[in-house]
Design an enzyme around this catalytic site. Structure first.
Site, PDB file in Angstrom:
ATOM      1  N   HIS A 139     -11.395  -3.000   3.191  1.00 54.56           N
ATOM      2  CA  HIS A 139     -11.281  -2.650   4.624  1.00 54.56           C
ATOM      3  C   HIS A 139     -12.025  -1.367   4.961  1.00 54.56           C
ATOM      4  O   HIS A 139     -12.130  -0.981   6.121  1.00 54.56           O
ATOM      5  CB  HIS A 139      -9.809  -2.509   4.981  1.00 54.56           C
ATOM      6  CG  HIS A 139      -9.151  -1.381   4.267  1.00 54.56           C
ATOM      7  ND1 HIS A 139      -8.955  -1.379   2.891  1.00 54.56           N
ATOM      8  CD2 HIS A 139      -8.707  -0.206   4.715  1.00 54.56           C
ATOM      9  CE1 HIS A 139      -8.390  -0.245   2.544  1.00 54.56           C
ATOM     10  NE2 HIS A 139      -8.235   0.498   3.618  1.00 54.56           N
ATOM     11  N   ASP A 140     -12.517  -0.667   3.922  1.00 52.93           N
ATOM     12  CA  ASP A 140     -13.259   0.586   4.151  1.00 52.93           C
ATOM     13  C   ASP A 140     -14.750   0.431   3.908  1.00 52.93           C
ATOM     14  O   ASP A 140     -15.505   1.367   4.191  1.00 52.93           O
ATOM     15  CB  ASP A 140     -12.787   1.671   3.163  1.00 52.93           C
ATOM     16  CG  ASP A 140     -11.374   2.130   3.421  1.00 52.93           C
ATOM     17  OD1 ASP A 140     -10.715   2.533   2.451  1.00 52.93           O
ATOM     18  OD2 ASP A 140     -10.928   2.063   4.579  1.00 52.93           O
ATOM     19  N   GLU A 167      -6.291   4.010  -5.996  1.00 47.98           N
ATOM     20  CA  GLU A 167      -7.581   4.216  -5.327  1.00 47.98           C
ATOM     21  C   GLU A 167      -8.000   5.617  -5.735  1.00 47.98           C
ATOM     22  O   GLU A 167      -7.350   6.596  -5.338  1.00 47.98           O
ATOM     23  CB  GLU A 167      -7.447   4.116  -3.807  1.00 47.98           C
ATOM     24  CG  GLU A 167      -8.782   4.294  -3.120  1.00 47.98           C
ATOM     25  CD  GLU A 167      -8.677   4.529  -1.634  1.00 47.98           C
ATOM     26  OE1 GLU A 167      -7.718   5.170  -1.191  1.00 47.98           O
ATOM     27  OE2 GLU A 167      -9.564   4.060  -0.904  1.00 47.98           O
ATOM     28  N   ASP A 227      -2.966   4.719  -2.352  1.00 48.84           N
ATOM     29  CA  ASP A 227      -4.014   5.294  -1.507  1.00 48.84           C
ATOM     30  C   ASP A 227      -4.412   6.692  -1.970  1.00 48.84           C
ATOM     31  O   ASP A 227      -3.554   7.588  -2.050  1.00 48.84           O
ATOM     32  CB  ASP A 227      -3.446   5.374  -0.071  1.00 48.84           C
ATOM     33  CG  ASP A 227      -4.511   5.683   0.952  1.00 48.84           C
ATOM     34  OD1 ASP A 227      -5.440   4.899   1.079  1.00 48.84           O
ATOM     35  OD2 ASP A 227      -4.387   6.729   1.614  1.00 48.84           O
ATOM     36  N   ASP A 231       0.856  -1.183   0.000  1.00 51.41           N
ATOM     37  CA  ASP A 231       0.000   0.000   0.000  1.00 51.41           C
ATOM     38  C   ASP A 231       0.895   1.237   0.000  1.00 51.41           C
ATOM     39  O   ASP A 231       1.774   1.363   0.863  1.00 51.41           O
ATOM     40  CB  ASP A 231      -0.871  -0.016   1.273  1.00 51.41           C
ATOM     41  CG  ASP A 231      -2.296   0.434   1.004  1.00 51.41           C
ATOM     42  OD1 ASP A 231      -3.232  -0.252   1.456  1.00 51.41           O
ATOM     43  OD2 ASP A 231      -2.461   1.478   0.332  1.00 51.41           O
TER      44      ASP A 231
END
Ligand code: ISL
Length: 539
Positions: free
Chosen positions: A314-315, A250, A199, A98
């Site tokens: 995870h969000d 993302e 990210d 990430d």
């Protein structure tokens, strides 16, 4: 479109802190990921996406990084991480990390220097502004707080944070910042990683002049600003193009037209992206809207760029709870959503636990929730005098903690995740939904995922096939084809708690055709689909 390894890959997302705890501190760790590599391999995936493991105060579960070059103590040591990479590679699994470079932690040495004085050499590594009319520089809202601006008394300026106060935004206009990030990227790439998940990478450039927003609550002004593509083209030219790696951005707030600017093969920026027209903008299931989104992204990217397919991470709340049926049709629904994600155009991402049909959770008290985003929002809303129980009920369905409860390995205490006190409560339904039971049941969600993934390896039509929706306007049936050369597959989905009939032209007749995979043991009626029934035919 040229063939590449990453286009043909299935990615498995490991949220390591909730994956497997080997030292009993209640947090998952890298030793735990190593211990479960054979399980991940058994599923058949190709790439592991590891959520941030860098040194961090852990305010936002690792997305607040204080040292990009070291491993968070609770995750393990650098030696452990190196062994994980090696063990993954030995199993033919690639590992992507990430990349969180829109912001750091406020405990990063760069920020400690930057905030120490106005004339510190690193002052301009972050975004500092004088007060305007005695107050905040503008009316921008952050993801996690009512304002992006935090006052710093000692130096009499505000700094910008697109997320929590403790996550100051880096100033990408500063070449020194960019070079420091590129050097950090090379550090990890030279260790042998296979790419990055990037990210909120489209937030790096900020609006020129920091003007007030007309609608501050719509935070899309934080992204896709002029300058972003120059940054990503420079990153590609100086770093990424030197390695055979995959990059997935993302990228919230984009339409297909804007998304293509990030992933077009001729753009030399990123390979693929997560857009959020579903996960952020479609609160609950809407088949017509989902089909329209798939259509526009297919038309927008086909032949030019590559899409990624996911419905949870995870969000975002676990898909079978948010977008399916996690009650009487949980298994069928989990398998239907999997069939869809693995047969629409783009590379599928499996979030840990999705492959056994894990569900969302509903804790009875805000104290049971750990997510900084939810806790901040709860505080903000209750501070307005709103009834706490009403605010909690409103926030629960989309709380990020829905997906962050520990991986359910077996029916024992703490689901076999930890011998300590888990950092977040285990979902009580682990006694019924767990890996141990799934591996014993040939009809489990796990083995259905395993079949879908193996089909992808055998049939290029799943990866490279043209897409056509033959069910526009139907609110429950989703019937589409994927065609490559003389191979055509027809995918039939009934996203409903009721049976529904399928009406297709004769050219798509399934009579006598080969059923490649279905989620019901027997087919009761050829042209009628049972609740949450999914079928893949070869025409
Ligand atoms: O959480 C969201 C809505 O449920 C998403 O909008 C998410 O916050 C947003 O896409 C950015 O997420 C990424 O950056 C954040 C971090 O908290 C998230 O975990 C990460 O995925 C800040 O780094």
């Amino acid at each position: 479109m040229k063939r590449t390894w990453w286009k043909e890959a299935v990615v498995y997302q490991v949220y390591w802190r909730s994956f497997y705890d080997t030292d009993g501190d209640g947090f998952g760790d890298l030793e735990g990921v190593i211990a479960k590599l054979d399980y991940i391999k058994k599923l058949g995936v190709d790439v592991i996406w590891l959520n941030p493991v860098y040194e961090s105060p852990d305010l936002d579960n690792g997305y607040d990084i204080s040292d990009y070059g070291s491993i968070m103590k609770k995750a393990g040591a650098m030696e452990t991480w190196e062994r994980l990479l090696d063990e993954a590679h030995q199993r033919g699994l690639k590992l992507i990390m990430d990349l969180v470079v829109n912001h750091t932690s406020d405990e990063h040495s760069w920020f400690l220097e930057s905030r120490s004085s106005k004339d510190n050499p690193k002052r301009d590594w972050y975004i500092w502004k004088e007060p305007v009319n005695g107050g905040k520089p503008n009316n921008w809202r952050s993801y996690f707080t009512p304002s992006v601006w935090e006052w710093d008394e000692p130096t009499g300026q505000y700094y910008m944070h697109s997320f929590a106060v403790q996550q100051p935004d880096l100033n990408w206009e500063n070449k020194e910042v960019r070079e420091a990030i590129y050097s950090m990227m090379r550090f990890w790439l030279d260790k042998g990683i296979d790419g990055f998940r990037m990210d909120v990478i489209n937030l790096l450039a900020k609006q020129e002049g920091f003007p007030n927003a007309e609608h501050p609550e719509k935070i899309d002004y934080l992204g896709n600003n002029p300058g972003i593509h120059e940054y990503l083209q420079e990153m590609n030219e100086k770093v990424l193009s030197q390695y055979d790696v995959m990059t997935v951005g993302e990228i919230p707030f984009v339409t297909p037209e804007d998304g293509l600017k990030y992933v077009g093969e001729d753009r030399h920026e990123l390979n693929t992206l997560f857009h959020f027209q579903v996960a952020d903008d479609m609160p609950s299931w809407d088949m017509l809207r989902y089909k329209a989104i798939q259509e526009t992204w297919y038309e927008g990217l086909h032949g030019k760029g590559w899409n990624s397919q996911f419905l949870n991470n995870h969000d975002h709340t676990r898909q079978v709870t948010r977008y399916g049926n996690d009650k009487e049709y949980r298994r069928e629904s989990a398998k239907l959503l999997a069939t869809m994600l693995h047969t629409v155009p783009g590379m599928p991402y499996i979030f840990q636990g999705e492959e056994i049909g894990m569900t969302g959770v509903k804790f009875s008290s805000i104290d049971d929730y750990q997510d900084i985003a939810m806790k901040n929002k709860y505080e903000e809303e209750t501070q307005k005098g709103r009834e706490p129980s009403e605010v909690l009920a409103e926030l629960q369905p989309l709380s990020r903690d829905n997906s962050r409860t520990p991986m359910q390995w077996d029916a024992s205490t703490n689901a076999g995740f930890s011998n300590g006190e888990p950092w977040i409560a285990v979902n009580p339904n682990h006694t019924k939904i767990n890996v141990e039971d799934a591996l014993k049941d040939p009809d489990s969600v796990f083995y259905f995922y395993q079949k879908l993934i193996s089909l992808r390896k055998e049939h290029d039509v799943m990866v490279y096939g043209d897409y056509h929706d033959h069910s526009k306007g139907d609110p429950h049936i989703y019937a589409y084809t994927r065609s490559l050369g003389d191979v055509t597959w027809l995918i039939l989905l009934n996203h409903s708690n009721e049976p529904n009939t399928v009406s297709l032209p004769d050219t798509l007749s399934i009579s006598g055709k080969k059923l490649i995979l279905g989620n019901y043991q027997d087919i009761q009626e050829l042209t009628a689909l049972q609740p949450h029934e999914a079928r893949i035919y070869q025409l």
